[in-house]
Design an enzyme around this catalytic site. Sequence first.
Site, PDB file in Angstrom:
ATOM      1  CG  ASP A   2      -0.343  -0.123   2.528  1.00 56.54           C
ATOM      2  OD1 ASP A   2       0.895  -0.276   2.587  1.00 56.54           O
ATOM      3  OD2 ASP A   2      -1.067  -0.091   3.549  1.00 56.54           O
ATOM      4  CG  ASN A  16       2.438   4.309   4.003  1.00 57.60           C
ATOM      5  OD1 ASN A  16       3.309   5.025   4.479  1.00 57.60           O
ATOM      6  ND2 ASN A  16       2.078   3.147   4.545  1.00 57.60           N
ATOM      7  CB  CYS A  55       6.664   5.042  10.021  1.00 55.96           C
ATOM      8  SG  CYS A  55       6.467   3.387   9.352  1.00 55.96           S
ATOM      9  CG  HIS A  56       3.695   1.481  13.409  1.00 56.65           C
ATOM     10  ND1 HIS A  56       2.339   1.689  13.557  1.00 56.65           N
ATOM     11  CD2 HIS A  56       3.829   0.779  12.282  1.00 56.65           C
ATOM     12  CE1 HIS A  56       1.695   1.113  12.558  1.00 56.65           C
ATOM     13  NE2 HIS A  56       2.575   0.556  11.776  1.00 56.65           N
ATOM     14  CG  HIS A  93       8.172   1.791   4.829  1.00 55.58           C
ATOM     15  ND1 HIS A  93       7.124   1.324   4.063  1.00 55.58           N
ATOM     16  CD2 HIS A  93       7.647   2.059   6.042  1.00 55.58           C
ATOM     17  CE1 HIS A  93       6.015   1.319   4.793  1.00 55.58           C
ATOM     18  NE2 HIS A  93       6.309   1.766   5.989  1.00 55.58           N
ATOM     19  CG  ASP A 126       7.199  -1.441   7.496  1.00 52.96           C
ATOM     20  OD1 ASP A 126       6.619  -2.531   7.538  1.00 52.96           O
ATOM     21  OD2 ASP A 126       6.820  -0.442   8.137  1.00 52.96           O
TER      22      ASP A 126
HETATM   23  P1  NAD Z   1      -8.502   2.321   5.105  1.00 54.49           P
HETATM   24  O1  NAD Z   1      -8.993   2.319   3.695  1.00 54.49           O
HETATM   25  O2  NAD Z   1      -8.982   1.279   6.051  1.00 54.49           O
HETATM   26  O3  NAD Z   1      -8.828   3.730   5.781  1.00 54.49           O
HETATM   27  C1  NAD Z   1      -8.638   4.918   5.123  1.00 54.49           C
HETATM   28  C2  NAD Z   1      -9.807   5.851   5.396  1.00 54.49           C
HETATM   29  O4  NAD Z   1      -9.615   6.989   4.551  1.00 54.49           O
HETATM   30  C3  NAD Z   1     -11.199   5.262   5.038  1.00 54.49           C
HETATM   31  O5  NAD Z   1     -12.074   5.373   6.145  1.00 54.49           O
HETATM   32  C4  NAD Z   1     -11.661   6.125   3.871  1.00 54.49           C
HETATM   33  O6  NAD Z   1     -13.060   6.334   3.855  1.00 54.49           O
HETATM   34  C5  NAD Z   1     -10.906   7.414   4.140  1.00 54.49           C
HETATM   35  N1  NAD Z   1     -10.802   8.290   2.977  1.00 54.49           N
HETATM   36  C6  NAD Z   1     -10.624   7.964   1.680  1.00 54.49           C
HETATM   37  N2  NAD Z   1     -10.609   9.076   0.920  1.00 54.49           N
HETATM   38  C7  NAD Z   1     -10.755  10.125   1.764  1.00 54.49           C
HETATM   39  C8  NAD Z   1     -10.818  11.534   1.581  1.00 54.49           C
HETATM   40  N3  NAD Z   1     -10.715  12.086   0.371  1.00 54.49           N
HETATM   41  N4  NAD Z   1     -10.990  12.321   2.663  1.00 54.49           N
HETATM   42  C9  NAD Z   1     -11.113  11.775   3.883  1.00 54.49           C
HETATM   43  N5  NAD Z   1     -11.070  10.452   4.126  1.00 54.49           N
HETATM   44  C10 NAD Z   1     -10.896   9.638   3.076  1.00 54.49           C
HETATM   45  O7  NAD Z   1      -6.927   2.324   5.006  1.00 54.49           O
HETATM   46  P2  NAD Z   1      -5.863   1.864   6.123  1.00 54.49           P
HETATM   47  O8  NAD Z   1      -5.458   0.475   5.836  1.00 54.49           O
HETATM   48  O9  NAD Z   1      -6.336   2.240   7.461  1.00 54.49           O
HETATM   49  O10 NAD Z   1      -4.622   2.778   5.716  1.00 54.49           O
HETATM   50  C11 NAD Z   1      -4.683   4.178   5.749  1.00 54.49           C
HETATM   51  C12 NAD Z   1      -3.346   4.734   5.338  1.00 54.49           C
HETATM   52  O11 NAD Z   1      -2.387   4.543   6.386  1.00 54.49           O
HETATM   53  C13 NAD Z   1      -2.723   4.054   4.114  1.00 54.49           C
HETATM   54  O12 NAD Z   1      -2.109   5.024   3.300  1.00 54.49           O
HETATM   55  C14 NAD Z   1      -1.702   3.122   4.715  1.00 54.49           C
HETATM   56  O13 NAD Z   1      -0.678   2.818   3.787  1.00 54.49           O
HETATM   57  C15 NAD Z   1      -1.210   3.961   5.849  1.00 54.49           C
HETATM   58  N6  NAD Z   1      -0.482   3.280   6.906  1.00 54.49           N
HETATM   59  C16 NAD Z   1       0.503   3.977   7.504  1.00 54.49           C
HETATM   60  C17 NAD Z   1       1.243   3.419   8.527  1.00 54.49           C
HETATM   61  C18 NAD Z   1       2.289   4.245   9.222  1.00 54.49           C
HETATM   62  O14 NAD Z   1       2.817   3.818  10.249  1.00 54.49           O
HETATM   63  N7  NAD Z   1       2.621   5.422   8.732  1.00 54.49           N
HETATM   64  C19 NAD Z   1       0.944   2.103   8.954  1.00 54.49           C
HETATM   65  C20 NAD Z   1      -0.105   1.410   8.342  1.00 54.49           C
HETATM   66  C21 NAD Z   1      -0.824   2.016   7.319  1.00 54.49           C
END
Ligand code: NAD
Length: 480
Positions: free
Chosen positions: A119, A153, A174-175, A203, A261
Site C-alpha cells: 500500500d 502512505n 511510522c511505527h 521504510h 518495514d
Molecule cells: P482504510 O482504507 O482502512 O482507511 C482509510 C480511510 O480513509 C477510510 O475510512 C476512507 O473512507 C478514508 N478516505 C478515503 N478518501 C478520503 C478523503 N478524500 N478524505 C477523507 N477520508 C478519506 O486504510 P488503512 O489500511 O487504514 O490505511 C490508511 C493509510 O495509512 C494508508 O495510506 C496506509 O498505507 C497507511 N499506513 C501507515 C502506517 C504508518 O505507520 N505510517 C501504517 C499502516 C498504514
Amino acid sequence: MAPVKISIIGAGSAVFSMRLVNDLCKTKGLAGSLVSLMDVDEQRLNGVHELASRYVRELGADLRFEKTTSLETCLHEADFVINTALVGGHAYLNKVRAIGEKHGYYRGIDAQELNMVTDYCTITNFNQLKFFVDVARLMEKICPNAWLLQTANPVFEGTNLISRCSNIKVVGFCHGHYGVIEMAEALGLDENKMDWQVAGFNHAIWLNRFIYDGRNGYELLEKWIQEGNLEKWRPKNPFDLQMSPAAIDMYRFYGIMPIGDTVRNSTWYYNKDFETKKKWYGEPWGGPDSEEGWKWYEQQLKTTTDAIDFLSKNRTLKLLSLNTYLKFLPKGAVPVEMKKEVEVFSSPDKLSGEQHIPFIDSLVNNNARRFVINVPNEGYIEGVPNGVFVEVPAIVDKDGWHVEKIEPKLTDKVLRFYLWPRMMRMEWALHAIMNGDKAALIEFLMRDPRTKTLEQAKAVIEEILNLPENQQMKTHYEKG
Ligand code: NAD
C-alpha cells in the site's frame, strides 16, 4: 496544559483511528481538547465517532469530538492535522495491482526495487498524492500555523512532495522502528539495557548503533545466527520478518541490520515470485506483500472494521470490559493481533505505541520524549541532500525536534546502494507527478527488470490512466 484542536482526516481508517482515540483519552495533558473526526465514508465515520464518544465517557476523560465529512470544517482552527486517509481505498490498490499483473508485473507496477510495500504506491495512486498536496494547501488558507502529521502512505514521497509544494510544517510518522524491540525479544535482551539508533528514510531505516549493556550488540546477533536460530526461525504472522532470512541476508550484505518495514523493501532477489518470497520471508505467507500475506492483512483490516461496526451498534457493551468478554469466546475466534489491541483498549492507562499523540503532548506540554520521526535532513545523515526527509531519532519538546547525532554513521553500502537508489526513485516519482511527465512514468518502467518491451510499459500505463477514477490523473499526464 493547553487544550488544542486535533483534526484526523480519514478517521474511519481501521488501522489508526481507535489507536489515536485510545491515546488521546489517556493523555491527561491534552484534556479539554477538541478532536475533529473527518471521513468521506459516513458509515465508518459514525462508527468511530460513536465508539470514541462512549470511550471518553467510560474513562471519564475530558475530550470533545466532532464529526464531519467536510475537510474545511475539519481544518477550521486546527492546531494539529493527522492525515491517515487512503484515497480510493484498498479496492483501488487491488484493481491497479491486477492490471499490473495482467501486463506481466508481479504484485503490480508500484512494487519496485527497495519499495515492495503493497500500500505504498508512488506511481499509480495519483489521487492519494494529489490529496496530500490539496490538504497542505487548504491548511495554508485555513490553519497556516498547524502541524501536519503525515501518516498515510507513501510517507517518504508524501512528506517530500508536501514540503516542495507548500510551507506547512510537516512531519512524517511510522511505527517501523519497533523492529528494534522485536529483535531484542528474539535475542532475549532487556530493551532497557540497549543503546540503539536507527537512521535512513521511511521504510528504509538501519540499525547504525547497537550497544547492549556496554558491549557491541552485533556480537549477540552473530551468536544468535551461529547457534542455528536462523534455520529454526518461523514467522508467527506475515509481518513477523525482523529475524527472517531476508533480514539476515541484508545484514550480511550491508553490514548493519535493516529495521521494520525495511526488510520488506528489498530487491527482486527476494521478491521475484511467491516461491522466492516464501524462501526469504518464511512459509506459508512469504511476507506481507505476497498474494497470501496481503490477503491475511486485508482480513485483519476487515475484522477490525467489522468489530468497530459491531461495537458501535451494540451500545450496552462496555468498552473497558472488552478483554473480559473475549475470555468467553471460543479459542481461536479472535486473532492474536486483535487480542493485543483489545488489551490496550481495555486498560485504563495503556497507550497504543503510535507516536502521534505523545508527539503532540511533547510539543504542547513540553514533555520531552524520544521519537523516531521523518523530518527534513539538515546534515543529520551525511551524503543525503539537505531538505530530503530522513527518518531519525529525535527528542521533541516545546521548541520542536532535536535530532540526535547519528553515530556511528551508516555504512557506505547502505548509503550508496540502498539510500541513494531509493531517493532516486522518490525524485523520479515526484518529478513525474509535479510535471505531469508521462514519459517519465514509462521510462520508470523501462528500468524495471519485468519490462520486456516498450509496448508493455506503455500499455500498462494507458490502462491505468483510463480507469474511470483516474480521469484527473489522465488529464494531468496528458497536458504535461
Ligand atoms: P482504510 O482504507 O482502512 O482507511 C482509510 C480511510 O480513509 C477510510 O475510512 C476512507 O473512507 C478514508 N478516505 C478515503 N478518501 C478520503 C478523503 N478524500 N478524505 C477523507 N477520508 C478519506 O486504510 P488503512 O489500511 O487504514 O490505511 C490508511 C493509510 O495509512 C494508508 O495510506 C496506509 O498505507 C497507511 N499506513 C501507515 C502506517 C504508518 O505507520 N505510517 C501504517 C499502516 C498504514
